[in-house]
Scaffold this active site. Structure first.
Site, short mmCIF file in Angstrom:
data_model
loop_
_atom_site.label_atom_id
_atom_site.label_comp_id
_atom_site.label_asym_id
_atom_site.label_seq_id
_atom_site.Cartn_x
_atom_site.Cartn_y
_atom_site.Cartn_z
N PHE A 120 12.33 -6.52 16.60
CA PHE A 120 11.50 -6.38 15.40
C PHE A 120 10.87 -7.72 15.08
CE2 PHE A 120 11.24 -3.60 11.46
CZ PHE A 120 10.95 -2.45 12.16
N GLN A 235 5.58 -8.11 -0.83
CA GLN A 235 5.29 -8.01 0.60
C GLN A 235 4.24 -6.95 0.89
OE1 GLN A 235 8.30 -6.46 3.62
NE2 GLN A 235 7.90 -8.52 4.36
N HIS A 237 2.94 -4.92 3.83
CA HIS A 237 3.29 -4.57 5.20
C HIS A 237 1.99 -4.52 6.00
CE1 HIS A 237 4.79 -2.34 8.63
NE2 HIS A 237 6.02 -2.48 8.18
N LEU A 251 3.24 4.27 5.34
CA LEU A 251 3.72 3.28 6.29
C LEU A 251 3.62 3.74 7.75
CD1 LEU A 251 5.05 0.51 6.32
CD2 LEU A 251 7.24 1.68 6.43
N GLU A 254 7.01 -0.72 11.66
CA GLU A 254 6.94 -1.91 12.50
C GLU A 254 7.50 -1.60 13.88
OE1 GLU A 254 8.04 -5.35 10.37
OE2 GLU A 254 8.46 -6.55 12.15
N ARG A 285 5.96 -10.50 8.87
CA ARG A 285 5.04 -9.56 8.23
C ARG A 285 3.92 -10.26 7.47
NH1 ARG A 285 9.24 -4.89 6.16
NH2 ARG A 285 9.46 -3.93 8.20
N HIS A 350 4.42 -3.01 0.16
CA HIS A 350 5.58 -2.40 0.78
C HIS A 350 6.88 -2.72 0.08
CE1 HIS A 350 7.90 -0.61 3.89
NE2 HIS A 350 8.45 -1.74 4.29
N ARG A 385 10.23 -10.86 3.39
CA ARG A 385 11.40 -10.14 3.91
C ARG A 385 11.21 -9.84 5.39
NH1 ARG A 385 12.79 -4.93 4.90
NH2 ARG A 385 11.00 -3.95 3.91
#
Lengths: 594, 257, 259
Positions: A120, A235, A237, A251, A254, A285, A350, A385
């Protein structure tokens, strides 16, 4: 009216991953627990988490370890994180994952029968324990059935919490709620209250969050005197759906990039090579979001203002196995087959890194008896994050808050007393929207708030935009005082939205205030007038409290200083695990040579 | 959970008004066609079994009479009956046919989200429907029948000691193949092959063969309904063909002498 | 994509308004936009005409299973049902609540009974705590079951519950799925077959497969959960030959009845 309070040891606002995990922990300690769920049990926004739970199990990469995870998380958070939280998190996350498995979660497996982990963004190793692309669903379903089988936990579905009550000594004592289905008021008194109500992504127009994410717990605690921290950190995304309009913001995990998806601009250039040649698509991100935003700004965006994401080179069988939900989602909602075509993505709101300021070990806030965990709490994620750290956050700090609240509740003598007048006052306030003739439509106010926040405090901000935003927000708030509701008490969404919007207005003000206060760009917070990180600014967390006059007071709180042994980890340009791996490799090469 | 689960203020009667179940206005077409096809098949089968004494035309044996148990045992009455009950009950207790005849004949329900035609419903809780749990025994017996079908199908190529191919030979061969497909894609077999296991690899010495067998059967099983229909019509057609030969109404074209 | 085929057109939509006692369909006008789903249309009505229109929804991406309802009499997720599918067929859109459950208001049904059943089911009981060694082959089957989003459309369409109101005898497809998942888990130690038959009431299902038809996650509920459970019941109660082969002593000891 019936105002006999319902008594519990621990009252938990929110039934997402954090709330349910906290309830389990508190019940295990013998506390009687009430969980207030804004929608039905198991539908909380946790269900939308897709990628996985970041935990240094080291099943695939034996060099992974908690210090490597610590390193990655601090670095991604741009050192605004509370290092104690990060340290607890990275050490405990593996246990929390295994615990889920004991309760029945079925993770994807490796060939030798252990929990599979996927790579990730900005994680040094393959680290995310996952279940296809619906890990959040697995997590919440597991906790849901565990809760259902647990005595001493009462779940109140479809309950809106409008106010936190304190007793005469300023300790958390209960809450005022109403049931959505019949509008009945519920008054809870409790020895300890845990806020686990998630984030407030609905403040923005394009958001991956469900309607519930309006920050109720954070807002009502703030009004009751709790401190908010890092509110400027929202955040975005990098990959939300763009087209068709009905799904804008939803969404795209990721995991698509984790599994090998590539980003292109309208000129077919793989632009991430330019912005982060090292980690490319799997950069943090904030970096990827800004890169897409910049490409669009520079006129290299896709037809509907985003970037192309392409996973088709992985082949249909692989995509359908690893990303079944994404495949289905695009096929059904956008008439698009991601196994054959690339698709448009753009940044979407996000996650809110900021929230209630808490003590690392317990989740205790500055109000005695009030705890917070999950997205509602601040500190773990700092300025940005890492993907996969939120599901772990829910479990680790949900449990910690539950244990601490149960212990506090057991210590606290007698019943918590609620004042009749404050209950009566809140009852009148909650019913007020029905009394306003030709008032403002809450749907409209909400839409205008979202527009305002996206314009003035979006992915890119400046001092002027934030000051302007605050001015507009002031005027909008004035109009919002006259929000009205039609119809009756039974399942009336328009009525409920009045309180949601009030909460969001409160938090929007905190976002704008915090963002104006932080005069630098750091993590998710990108100021055009201060485009760089400022080491001085990076030493403080911005803390806000609400004064009795309704004005926000801002103060600095120094970011907790890491002890030297942890500090030293960051002298290296690479994480400890990667360093060990490289050393090992060079030793192996050396012995081969000899 | 909390007591408010059982909600006092709500009446548990049917909501007074619902949207019209109008979309699938032609929902009845499927059950009517299916019901008619199944009924005709059953009627034809009963006719073959109760009104015909033999099913042999030279080297061809009608599938209803295969194996020719009645003649071997020298039972003079209803020679087909001694075997035909096996495939008929195998189909009657089949998980796929159950879907079809519950929908078509009993209207329980005629189609999804269409009101059940029956007011009293006991599902498969009592006889005779609870006997469908014996499906696997009909499966066992059917496998025996299938073996004989293959034997008789091969006989179909034996024209007085010489190999030959007639249209009937091919019909019988395909018939045996389709019935094998239908029989071995059965839900009960899927269960016995490996569906009854909870783990395929967790016991070190457990043969993975069960897993792979289960996988193969599961894949076949997805088309069990298709095989059910094709094999049914093929048996039917083959039986009619042999019957017409016996009655002398048609001649069997020889493709290879 | 039907990019602009129906854009901007105003179309009527009929939505049930009312509660458990009375109610009627009302007509609203909705402006179509590309890719619009029925939930978008309902929310459009909520924003523009009827702020108190009650509807459950959360994620709008078919992950949460909140927005189950009936569109033209067919159980569906509102967020996954496209308006243009109806427009193309020139069909009017009628939206109502799930029929099997009592109505709270408008499109919102009272589905708490489902959670009561969920609470009754004995939980997963492994022999030892994790870490487990579980191979991909062994979890493959469970994964399908765990895709369930608990929209309860299967409970809605199941005629045993919908027409015969037998929730007291038969737990319904959702919970057959849950029981299958628990029973087939390699590490679960409970003998669940008697429970599946007695409390679960698997005999009530007549395998007509409507639950599988309406499942938005395309879970083959009947084929992969209910029929295997029925076969397990057959193993236990209808298979003397198997008993003979296995010997009665090797049967697992019967479990004490659940509370």
């Amino acid at each position: 009216m019936n105002i006999d309070p319902l008594h519990y040891d621990v009252l938990i606002v929110g039934a997402g991953g954090a709330g349910l995990r906290a309830a389990l922990a508190a019940a295990e300690e013998g506390a009687r627990v009430a969980v207030l769920s804004k929608s039905l049990l198991g539908k909380a926004h946790t269900v939308m988490a897709e990628g996985g739970i970041a935990a240094a199990l080291g099943n695939l990469d034996p060099y992974d370890s908690f210090d490597t995870h610590f390193y990655d998380t601090m670095k991604a958070g741009h050192f605004l994180n509370n290092y104690r939280m990060v340290s607890l998190y990275t050490q405990e996350a593996p246990d929390r994952v295994l615990e889920l498995e004991t309760w029945g979660a079925v993770f994807d497996r490796t060939e030798d029968g252990r929990i599979m982990q996927r790579p990730f963004g900005a994680h040094s190793f393959r680290r995310l324990a996952h279940v296809g692309d619906s890990t959040g669903k697995e997590l919440i379903r597991t906790l849901e059935y565990k809760i259902l089988a647990t005595k001493r936990v009462d779940v109140y579905p479809e309950v809106i919490t409008t106010r936190l009550f304190l007793d005469d000594n300023g300790r958390a004592a209960g809450a005022f709620c109403y049931q959505r289905d019949d509008g009945r008021f519920l008054i809870f008194s409790a020895h300890a209250v845990i806020m686990a109500s998630g984030g407030w992504g609905r403040v923005y127009k394009v958001s991956s969050n469900s309607w519930e994410s309006t920050g109720d717990g954070a807002a009502i605690s703030f009004r009751a005197g709790a401190e908010l921290m890092d509110m400027e950190m929202v955040q975005f995304h990098p990959t939300g759906m763009v087209w068709p309009p009905g799904v804008r913001g939803i969404l795209v995990t990721e995991g698509v990039r984790g599994e090998g998806g590539l980003l292109f601009n309208s000129q077919n250039e793989r632009f991430m090579l330019r912005y982060d040649p090292e980690r490319k698509e799997l950069s943090a991100r904030d970096v990827v979001s800004r890169s897409i935003f910049r490409e669009v700004q520079a006129g290299r965006g896709t037809p509907h203002g985003g970037a192309w994401l392409d996973i088709s080179h992985k082949g249909p069988a692989y995509i359908k196995r690893k990303l079944p939900t994404m495949y289905e989602q695009f096929l059904k909602l956008a008439d698009l087959d991601i196994t054959r075509e690339r698709f448009e993505v753009a940044p979407t709101t996000h996650y809110t890194m900021g929230g209630l300021r808490v003590e690392a070990e317990t989740g205790a806030t500055n109000i005695e008896g009030l705890y917070a965990c999950g997205e509602t709490a601040a500190g773990l994620h700092g300025g940005n994050r890492l993907g996969g750290n939120s599901l772990g956050d829910l479990l680790v700090f949900g449990r910690r808050a539950g244990l601490a609240a149960a212990a506090y509740a057991a210590r606290r003598p007698g019943t918590s007393s609620l004042s009749y007048s404050s209950i009566e006052e809140e009852r009148r306030r909650v019913l007020a929207p029905f009394a306003i003739e030709s008032g403002e439509n809450p749907y409209l106010i909400h839409a205008q708030l979202q527009q305002l926040m996206s314009t003035y405090a979006g992915i890119m901000r400046s001092g002027t935009s934030l000051t302007d935003g605050l001015g507009h927000l002031e005027r909008l708030s004035e109009r919002a005082n006259r929000m009205s509701a039609d119809g009756g008490l039974h399942f009336n969404p328009g009525w409920g939205l009045v309180f949601d919007v009030q909460n969001m207005l409160t938090l929007a003000r905190a976002i704008l205030t915090g963002a104006r206060e932080r005069r630098e760009s750091r993590g998710a917070h990108w100021r055009t007038d201060y485009p760089d990180e400022d080491p001085e600014e990076g030493r403080r967390n911005i803390v806000q409290t609400l004064g009795p006059d309704g004005r926000i007071k801002v103060r600095d709180e120094p970011v907790p200083e890491m002890p030297p042994d942890l500090r030293r980890l960051f002298d290296d340009p690479v994480s400890p695990g990667v360093k060990r791996q490289r050393e090992e490799a060079s030793r192996a090469r050396g012995s081969e040579g000899a | 959970m909390h007591d408010s689960l059982s909600h006092p203020s709500l009446s548990h009667q049917e909501p007074p008004h619902q949207t019209k179940a109008a979309t699938e206005r032609y929902f009845w077409i499927e059950p009517v066609l299916v019901g008619a096809a199944l009924a005709l098949f059953v009627l034809y089968s009963l006719w073959e079994v109760f009104f015909q004494v033999h099913g042999r035309y030279h080297n061809y044996l009608s599938p209803y009479f295969s194996p020719d148990l009645g003649r071997w045992l020298k039972i003079p009455v209803f020679p087909a009956l001694w075997v035909a009950w096996v495939p008929l009950l195998f189909r009657a207790s089949c998980y796929y046919y159950r879907r079809e005849y519950y929908r078509a004949w009993f209207g329980s329900p005629p189609a999804c989200a269409v009101p059940d035609r029956r007011t009293r419903y006991t599902g498969e809780t009592r006889p005779p429907m609870v006997w469908t749990y014996f499906h696997r025994f009909f499966f066992y017996l059917s496998t025996v029948v299938v073996v004989f079908l293959w034997v008789d199908a091969l006989h179909g190529f034996d024209f007085g000691g010489r190999f030959g191919i007639g249209l009937g030979s091919l019909l019988l061969l395909v018939d045996a193949a389709l019935l094998s497909l239908y029989t071995f894609s059965c839900h009960a077999f899927r269960h016995l092959a490996g569906g009854n296991l909870n783990c395929y690899r967790c016991k070190p010495r457990r043969p993975r063969a069960r897993y792979h067998l289960w996988r193969v059967i599961s894949r076949l099983n997805q088309h069990h309904g298709l095989y059910a229909w094709i094999s049914m019509f093929w048996v039917w057609g083959t039986a009619v063909y042999v019957r017409l030969l016996i009655l002398g109404l048609i001649r069997d074209p020889r493709l290879l002498r | 994509m039907t990019e602009d085929g129906f854009r901007g057109r105003e179309v009527p939509i009929w939505i049930f308004r009312g509660d458990g006692l009375s109610g009627e369909e009302r007509q609203y006008m909705v402006e179509l936009s590309p890719g619009m789903v029925v939930l978008d249309a309902v929310l459009y009505v909520q924003q523009h005409e009827a702020p108190d229109l009650a509807v459950r929804w959360n994620c709008k991406a078919a992950h949460c299973g909140s927005c189950g309802a009936e569109v033209n009499g067919r159980p569906r997720l509102l967020c996954k049902t496209r308006m243009d599918d109806y427009m193309r067929r020139n069909e009017a859109v009628h939206v109502g609540p799930m029929k099997t459950f009592p109505v709270i208001r408008d499109l919102v049904p009272d589905i708490r009974k489902n959670y009561e059943i969920a609470r009754r089911i004995p939980p997963f009981t492994p022999a030892h705590p994790a870490p487990f060694q579980l191979w991909p082959e062994d979890v493959e089957r469970l994964k399908e079951f765990r895709r369930c989003i608990e929209c309860f459309l299967c409970q809605d369409v199941c005629h045993v519950l919908r027409d015969h109101h037998r929730l007291d005898h038969y737990m319904g497809p959702r919970f057959m799925l849950k029981l299958a998942e628990l029973d087939m888990h390699p590490l679960d130690t409970r003998d669940r077959t008697p429970y599946v038959r007695r409390e679960g009431g698997v005999d009530w299902c007549n395998v007509t497969r409507c639950c599988s038809d309406v499942c938005p996650e395309a879970i083959a509920i009947t084929e992969n959960a209910i029929i295997p459970l029925k076969e397990r019941v057959a193993d236990r109660y209808f298979d003397p030959i198997r008993d003979f082969w296995r010997g009665r002593s090797r049967r697992p000891a019967p479990e004490p009845p659940e509370k």
